[in-house]
Design an enzyme around this catalytic site. Structure first.
Site, PDB file in Angstrom:
ATOM      1  CG  HIS A   1      -2.060  -0.925   1.143  1.00  0.00           C
ATOM      2  ND1 HIS A   1      -3.193  -0.802   1.923  1.00  0.00           N
ATOM      3  CD2 HIS A   1      -2.279  -1.998   0.342  1.00  0.00           C
ATOM      4  CE1 HIS A   1      -4.052  -1.755   1.611  1.00  0.00           C
ATOM      5  NE2 HIS A   1      -3.513  -2.496   0.661  1.00  0.00           N
TER       6      HIS A   1
ATOM      7  CE1 TYR B   1      -7.113   3.886  10.334  1.00  0.00           C
ATOM      8  CE2 TYR B   1      -6.270   4.219   8.114  1.00  0.00           C
ATOM      9  CZ  TYR B   1      -6.189   3.596   9.347  1.00  0.00           C
ATOM     10  OH  TYR B   1      -5.194   2.680   9.581  1.00  0.00           O
TER      11      TYR B   1
ATOM     12  N   PRO C   1      -6.361   0.513  17.858  1.00  0.00           N
ATOM     13  CG  PRO C   1      -8.139  -0.725  16.999  1.00  0.00           C
ATOM     14  CD  PRO C   1      -7.648  -0.074  18.263  1.00  0.00           C
TER      15      PRO C   1
ATOM     16  CE  LYS D   1       2.224   3.543  13.469  1.00  0.00           C
ATOM     17  NZ  LYS D   1       3.034   3.197  12.294  1.00  0.00           N
TER      18      LYS D   1
ATOM     19  CE1 TYR E   1      -2.136   4.067   8.846  1.00  0.00           C
ATOM     20  CE2 TYR E   1      -0.846   3.296   6.967  1.00  0.00           C
ATOM     21  CZ  TYR E   1      -1.972   3.209   7.765  1.00  0.00           C
ATOM     22  OH  TYR E   1      -2.933   2.273   7.494  1.00  0.00           O
TER      23      TYR E   1
END
Length: 403
Positions: free
Chosen positions: A75, A204, A296, A300, A394
Site C-alpha cells: 500500500h 478511515y 488500533p 501500530k 504511519y
C-alpha cells in the site's frame, strides 16, 4: 519433573514469539516456546494486517517471506474521509518511497508456525500453570504442565510474548512497575467477509454517526469496523444491520459500490492505551502486548511488537556474540522510545477520528474538545506538512541502532 535446558525461553506462540524464535534460531541461539493454547486456537484469532517496512524486513531476515511476498499487497497510501470529503495520504510520496504491506496477522502466524515446525524447533502448545522463577538471577527458569507431566525449563533469559493477560508482566512485582492506561468509552465492531474490498487502500472515516474503517485482507476478503458503545453486544448486530450502518458512514461513492455478504467473523474489541515501564525485570523481558497496548486506529499494535522483537533480537545476538549479557539491560530504554511514539500516534488518531459521547474528554468540555480535534484534523488534511507528519508516523519510526 522433566528438566529442559535452553538459552532463551519464550512464553507465547503468537507472531512476536514465533518471529523472535525464528530469528534467534537462524543465528544459532537455542530457544523453546511455551504456549497456553493450541496452535489451532492461535490461528483462529482475527487480528490486523498492516505491516510496516521494518516488520516486513524482519520477516525476510527470518526467511519466512515467500508467501508474504507473493500474496501481500503493498500500500502506497490510505484515505481519510472527513464528514464525506476524502483526503488521500500518499505515504510513498510523503516519505520518500516508504510503503506498508497488507498481509493478515493470521497468515504471518501460520507461515512462522510452519517454518518452526520444518526446522524442528521445540514448542509446547496447550501448556498450563506456567510460572517464571528467579527472573532477577543469572539462572531463571520456567515451570509448566504439559500432557499431564511437569516441566522445568532452565534458561539464560525469559521473554514474555504472552499478551496483556499473560503471566509475564504479572511476574514483575507491582511496586517495581509503573502502568499507564487510558480506556476509551467505545469499542470497534469488526466484521470479516469474503467480499472484494470497497477500495484498494484503507479508508478511515470520521462521521457524525461515529468512526468507521474499511480495510482488507486480500483481493477477495475484506475487514470492516464500526465504532460502537461499549455496552453493545455482537448478537445485537446482524449482518444486515452492520452493512446498513457501514454504508451510512462511508463516503457516498464508496458506499454505492460496497459489496456485502455473509460475515465469517464478528467481534467487538474495547480500545485502550497501555504502557508498562520498565519492559524488563532482571532477565525477564516483555514484548508486544505483554508490555503495551494501543488503540488500533494507527495500525501500530503488531508493528510495535515487531520493533520490540527487533531490539531484543539484536541485543541477544550481541550478548551471545560478545559473551556479555549486560548489554541486555539496555532493552527497555531502547524499546520504550519507539513504543511511546506509537502510543502517541495511536492516541492522536483515535482522538481526531472518533466521536466521544462523554460530557468531558481529557479534562475539557466535549464541545470544546470536538472543536479542537476538528480544527487539528482540518489543518493536517489541508496542508502538505500536516500530511507528511501523518505519513511519517504511519509508516513507522526507524528502528534504533543498538551499537
Amino acid at each position: 519433573m522433566n528438566t529442559l535446558n535452553t538459552q532463551v525461553a519464550i512464553i507465547g506462540a503468537g507472531p512476536s514469539g514465533l518471529l523472535l524464535g525464528q530469528l534467534l534460531a537462524k543465528q544459532g541461539i537455542d530457544n523453546i516456546i511455551v504456549e497456553r493454547v493450541s496452535g489451532e486456537y492461535v490461528l483462529g484469532r482475527i487480528r490486523a494486517g498492516i505491516l510496516e517496512q521494518g516488520f516486513v524486513d524482519l520477516v525476510r531476515e527470518a526467511g519466512v517471506n515467500e508467501r508474504m511476498d507473493k500474496e501481500g499487497h503493498v500500500h502506497e497510501g490510505f484515505d481519510i474521509s472527513y464528514y464525506g470529503q476524502v483526503f488521500n495520504i500518499n505515504i510513498k510520496e510523503l516519505t520518500e518511497g516508504k510503503t506498508v504491506m497488507c498481509y493478515g496477522q493470521t497468515e504471518i502466524t501460520r507461515d512462522l508456525m510452519e517454518a518452526r515446525e520444518a526446522a524442528a524447533l521445540t514448542t509446547y502448545y496447550e501448556s498450563s500453570d506456567t510460572a517464571i522463577h528467579d527472573a532477577k538471577s543469572d539462572a531463571p527458569y520456567v515451570t509448566f504442565e504439559h500432557g499431564g507431566e511437569s516441566y522445568r525449563l532452565n534458561c539464560d533469559v525469559v521473554v514474555g510474548c504472552d499478551g496483556f493477560h499473560g503471566v509475564s508482566r504479572q511476574t514483575i512485582p507491582a511496586e517495581q512497575r509503573t502502568e499507564h492506561e487510558r480506556v476509551y468509552p467505545f469499542g470497534w465492531l469488526g466484521l470479516l467477509s469474503d467480499t472484494p474490498p470497497v477500495s484498494d487502500e484503507l479508508i478511515y472515516c470520521k462521521t457524525k454517526r461515529g468512526f468507521a474503517l474499511a480495510s482488507m485482507r486480500s483481493e477477495t476478503r475484506s475487514r470492516y469496523y464500526l465504532q460502537v458503545p461499549l455496552d453493545h453486544k455482537v448478537e445485537e448486530w446482524t449482518d444486515e444491520r452492520f452493512w446498513e450502518e457501514l454504508k451510512k458512514r462511508l463516503p457516498e461513492e464508496m458506499a454505492a459500490r460496497l459489496v456485502t455478504g455473509p460475515s465469517i467473523e464478528k467481534s467487538i474489541a474495547p480500545l485502550r492505551s497501555f504502557v508498562c515501564e520498565p519492559m524488563q525485570w532482571g532477565n525477564l523481558f516483555l514484548v508486544g502486548d505483554a508490555a503495551h497496548i494501543v488503540p488500533p486506529t494507527g495500525a501500530k499494535g503488531l508493528n510495535l511488537a515487531a520493533s520490540d522483537v527487533a531490539t531484543l533480537y539484536k541485543l541477544l545476538c550481541k550478548a551471545y556474540g560478545e559473551g556479555d549479557m549486560s548489554v541486555l539491560q539496555r532493552y527497555s530504554e531502547i524499546a520504550l522510545r519507539r513504543v511511546w511514539h506509537g502510543e502517541r500516534f495511536s492516541w492522536w488518531m483515535s482522538n481526531m477520528l472518533h466521536d466521544f459521547d462523554e460530557q468531558e474528554v481529557g479534562g475539557m468540555q466535549k464541545a470544546t474538545f470536538d472543536q479542537f480535534m476538528t480544527s487539528e484534523l482540518d489543518f493536517f488534511l489541508n496542508h502538505q506538512a500536516g500530511k507528511q507528519v501523518i505519513a511519517t508516523q504511519y509508516v513507522g519510526m526507524p528502528y534504533e541502532n543498538i551499537d
